[in-house]
Every structure is written in structure tokens, then in C-alpha cells.
Design a protein around this motif. Structure first.
Motif, PDB file in Angstrom:
ATOM      1  N   GLN A   4       0.926  -1.314   0.071  1.00 44.97           N
ATOM      2  CA  GLN A   4      -0.077  -0.022   0.129  1.00 44.97           C
ATOM      3  C   GLN A   4       0.682   1.198  -0.021  1.00 44.97           C
ATOM      4  O   GLN A   4       0.413   2.263  -0.651  1.00 44.97           O
ATOM      5  CB  GLN A   4      -0.803   0.176   1.103  1.00 44.97           C
ATOM      6  CG  GLN A   4      -2.101  -1.040   1.031  1.00 44.97           C
ATOM      7  CD  GLN A   4      -2.952  -0.844   2.340  1.00 44.97           C
ATOM      8  OE1 GLN A   4      -2.345  -0.717   3.352  1.00 44.97           O
ATOM      9  NE2 GLN A   4      -4.230  -1.262   2.240  1.00 44.97           N
ATOM     10  N   MET A   5       1.776   1.169   0.677  1.00 41.87           N
ATOM     11  CA  MET A   5       2.944   2.381   0.888  1.00 41.87           C
ATOM     12  C   MET A   5       3.508   2.624  -0.382  1.00 41.87           C
ATOM     13  O   MET A   5       3.647   3.670  -1.105  1.00 41.87           O
ATOM     14  CB  MET A   5       3.872   2.232   1.916  1.00 41.87           C
ATOM     15  CG  MET A   5       3.230   2.248   3.407  1.00 41.87           C
ATOM     16  SD  MET A   5       4.603   1.854   4.564  1.00 41.87           S
ATOM     17  CE  MET A   5       5.779   3.068   4.526  1.00 41.87           C
ATOM     18  N   PHE A   7       2.489   1.611  -3.561  1.00 46.11           N
ATOM     19  CA  PHE A   7       1.173   2.093  -4.408  1.00 46.11           C
ATOM     20  C   PHE A   7       0.852   3.617  -4.052  1.00 46.11           C
ATOM     21  O   PHE A   7       0.815   4.473  -5.183  1.00 46.11           O
ATOM     22  CB  PHE A   7       0.214   1.179  -4.214  1.00 46.11           C
ATOM     23  CG  PHE A   7      -1.031   1.596  -5.113  1.00 46.11           C
ATOM     24  CD1 PHE A   7      -1.094   1.363  -6.487  1.00 46.11           C
ATOM     25  CD2 PHE A   7      -2.083   2.403  -4.579  1.00 46.11           C
ATOM     26  CE1 PHE A   7      -2.040   1.818  -7.382  1.00 46.11           C
ATOM     27  CE2 PHE A   7      -3.008   2.754  -5.433  1.00 46.11           C
ATOM     28  CZ  PHE A   7      -3.204   2.546  -6.806  1.00 46.11           C
ATOM     29  N   SER A   8       1.028   3.961  -3.018  1.00 48.01           N
ATOM     30  CA  SER A   8       0.770   5.387  -2.567  1.00 48.01           C
ATOM     31  C   SER A   8       1.864   6.220  -2.920  1.00 48.01           C
ATOM     32  O   SER A   8       1.481   7.144  -3.632  1.00 48.01           O
ATOM     33  CB  SER A   8       0.647   5.638  -1.090  1.00 48.01           C
ATOM     34  OG  SER A   8       0.343   6.805  -0.717  1.00 48.01           O
ATOM     35  N   LEU A   9       3.135   5.664  -2.916  1.00 47.39           N
ATOM     36  CA  LEU A   9       4.100   6.547  -3.280  1.00 47.39           C
ATOM     37  C   LEU A   9       4.297   6.766  -4.882  1.00 47.39           C
ATOM     38  O   LEU A   9       4.494   7.762  -5.415  1.00 47.39           O
ATOM     39  CB  LEU A   9       5.307   6.105  -2.841  1.00 47.39           C
ATOM     40  CG  LEU A   9       5.847   6.314  -1.504  1.00 47.39           C
ATOM     41  CD1 LEU A   9       7.113   5.323  -0.978  1.00 47.39           C
ATOM     42  CD2 LEU A   9       6.264   7.414  -1.241  1.00 47.39           C
ATOM     43  N   GLN A  11       1.675   6.463  -6.822  1.00 50.61           N
ATOM     44  CA  GLN A  11       0.582   7.463  -7.136  1.00 50.61           C
ATOM     45  C   GLN A  11       0.983   8.749  -7.018  1.00 50.61           C
ATOM     46  O   GLN A  11       0.657   9.786  -7.815  1.00 50.61           O
ATOM     47  CB  GLN A  11      -0.651   7.277  -6.320  1.00 50.61           C
ATOM     48  CG  GLN A  11      -1.917   6.885  -7.002  1.00 50.61           C
ATOM     49  CD  GLN A  11      -3.140   6.617  -6.124  1.00 50.61           C
ATOM     50  OE1 GLN A  11      -2.790   6.349  -4.888  1.00 50.61           O
ATOM     51  NE2 GLN A  11      -4.190   6.415  -6.480  1.00 50.61           N
ATOM     52  N   ASP A  12       1.688   9.214  -5.872  1.00 50.55           N
ATOM     53  CA  ASP A  12       2.237  10.800  -5.586  1.00 50.55           C
ATOM     54  C   ASP A  12       3.474  11.043  -6.664  1.00 50.55           C
ATOM     55  O   ASP A  12       3.081  12.100  -7.264  1.00 50.55           O
ATOM     56  CB  ASP A  12       2.920  10.663  -4.480  1.00 50.55           C
ATOM     57  CG  ASP A  12       1.847  10.485  -2.937  1.00 50.55           C
ATOM     58  OD1 ASP A  12       0.542  10.572  -3.309  1.00 50.55           O
ATOM     59  OD2 ASP A  12       2.196  10.332  -1.970  1.00 50.55           O
TER      60      ASP A  12
END
Length: 65
Positions: A4-5, A7-9, A11-12
Motif C-alpha cells: 500500500q505504501m 502504491f501510494s508513493l 501514485q504521488d
């Protein structure tokens, strides 16, 4: 959790790339507009110089009469 981290990075990073690309496009548009205005100013200055030459020539002719 780690996925999740990541994926979030990811995305950012993609969002930041999009923002940078949009900013670059705006800068390019502004640069093009600046170049157009600069070219127009150059033409006007050349035209003004030509008009000055004519006035000086006519003044010199008037003095010689």
C-alpha cells in the motif's frame, strides 16, 4: 502494508509528474507569447527608426532651402 505504501508513493510520483508536465506546457506557452511580443516590438522599433530617418532628411532639406 508495504504494498500500500509503495502504491501510494507511486501514485504521488505520477501526480507530481502530471503537475510538472502541466507547468512546463504553461511555461512554453508563455515563452511563445513573449517571443511573439518581442518580435512585434522589434518591428515597431525598426519602423520608428525609419520614420526618424525621414524626419531628419526632411529637416535637412528644409534647412538647405
Amino acid at each position: 502494508m508495504v504494498q500500500q505504501m509503495i502504491f501510494s508513493l507511486h501514485q504521488d510520483i505520477n501526480e507530481q509528474k502530471t503537475i510538472l508536465q502541466e507547468d512546463l506546457a504553461k511555461e512554453e506557452g508563455m515563452r511563445n507569447r513573449f517571443d511573439e511580443q518581442l518580435e512585434e516590438l522589434n518591428k515597431e522599433i525598426i519602423e520608428m527608426g525609419s520614420m526618424c530617418e525621414e524626419v531628419i532628411d526632411k529637416a535637412a532639406q528644409a534647412i538647405n532651402l
